[in-house]
Write a protein that holds these residues in place. Structure first.
Motif, short mmCIF file in Angstrom:
data_model
loop_
_atom_site.label_atom_id
_atom_site.label_comp_id
_atom_site.label_asym_id
_atom_site.label_seq_id
_atom_site.Cartn_x
_atom_site.Cartn_y
_atom_site.Cartn_z
N TYR A 221 38.13 50.15 36.95
CA TYR A 221 36.74 49.71 36.94
C TYR A 221 36.07 49.89 38.30
N ASP B 145 32.39 51.08 37.61
CA ASP B 145 32.11 51.69 36.31
C ASP B 145 31.92 50.58 35.28
N LEU C 234 30.24 50.53 32.55
CA LEU C 234 30.31 50.92 31.15
C LEU C 234 31.75 50.96 30.64
N LEU C 235 32.68 51.32 31.52
CA LEU C 235 34.09 51.29 31.13
C LEU C 235 34.52 49.86 30.84
N ALA D 240 32.44 47.46 30.00
CA ALA D 240 31.70 47.05 28.80
C ALA D 240 32.44 47.49 27.54
N GLU D 241 32.95 48.71 27.54
CA GLU D 241 33.70 49.20 26.38
C GLU D 241 34.93 48.34 26.13
N ARG D 242 35.62 47.98 27.20
CA ARG D 242 36.81 47.16 27.06
C ARG D 242 36.47 45.78 26.48
N VAL E 193 26.10 49.75 20.14
CA VAL E 193 27.27 50.07 20.97
C VAL E 193 27.23 51.53 21.41
N GLU E 194 26.90 52.42 20.50
CA GLU E 194 26.85 53.85 20.83
C GLU E 194 25.76 54.13 21.85
N LEU F 165 27.27 52.75 25.25
CA LEU F 165 28.45 53.39 25.82
C LEU F 165 28.30 54.89 26.00
N GLY G 250 24.39 55.18 27.95
CA GLY G 250 24.11 54.37 29.13
C GLY G 250 22.77 53.66 29.05
#
Length: 240
Positions: A66, A74, A76-77, A79-81, A96-97, A100, A103
């Motif tokens: 991160y 990062d 967004l990384l 956020a995805e987790r 979500v799309e 991720l 942005g």
């Protein structure tokens, strides 16, 4: 955008747990609870990201970096987790799309609110990542397109040597030489194939090298070129 912050990156003081491999379980639980209690998911997500302390995690055997070099965050990384922890159906797949892959901040979240929820240190680190990784990758692509156009005029269609030409134009050395120097400085084995985290760390290292070896006019010109290409890519992919 506060480009001057990102162009001269400085280390970010971010607390680290005793075991950096361990996730911030309390933050994850509070994120889930916030969603269960009806908090709008963008606010719950950004609040959790603002609280997060671990610079990296290993999740399902995959290392997630991160924070690069203690400077580039990062978000967004992360956020995805975190979004993996959301109850099914709580957040639409379209939202979500957009977040991720594009942005794009969720509707109703302003840049000021985003900055406030992340906090000053993480927001600066986000800018470092934006310019040092995302825009730098777009700059590489833009220069690559210039190189390929110049070669096609001379009737050269094969891709051999293109990456080294791009690297020499941007960083004044061949790509293989730069990669070996990066690996030596960071105590990494000399592997050709990099993980995603290693690739981002290498890109950020290249960005810092370019900034250190360029004058202000060249830095500004390259930044504009990278931003234009990033905008073009996002328009072409419908990402915002």
């Amino acid at each position: 955008m506060e480009t001057t912050v990102a162009l001269r990156p400085t280390p970010v003081s971010t607390p680290s747990p005793d075991d950096p491999d361990a996730p911030d379980h309390g933050t994850v639980q509070r994120f889930r609870s916030a969603l269960a209690n009806g908090m709008p998911w963008p606010e719950a997500l950004l609040t959790a990201i603002g609280e997060w302390t671990a610079p990296f995690e290993v999740v399902d055997g995959v290392r997630l970096d991160y924070l690069i070099e203690g400077e580039a965050f990062d978000w967004l990384l992360l956020a995805e987790r975190l979004l993996r922890e959301a109850p099914a159906g709580r957040i639409s797949s379209a939202d979500v799309e957009r977040l991720l892959f594009g942005g794009v901040l969720p509707d109703g979240v302003s840049e000021a609110e985003f900055k406030s929820l992340l906090g000053p240190a993480k927001y600066r680190a986000h800018l470092n990542h934006l310019y040092g990784v995302v825009v730098e990758e777009a700059l590489w692509y833009a220069v690559g397109r210039e190189v390929e156009k110049e070669r096609s005029v001379r009737g050269l269609q094969h891709p051999f040597g293109v990456e080294n030409l791009i690297a020499e134009r941007l960083y004044r050395a061949e790509l293989t030489t730069l990669l070996r120097q990066f690996q030596r400085e960071h105590g990494r084995g000399q592997r050709v194939r990099l993980t995603l985290g290693e690739s981002h760390a290498f890109t950020y290292w290249l960005f810092k090298r370019r900034v250190a070896n360029s004058d202000q006019a060249r830095i500004a010109s390259d930044t504009r070129k990278g931003l234009r290409m990033l905008s073009e890519i996002r328009e072409r992919t419908g990402a915002g």
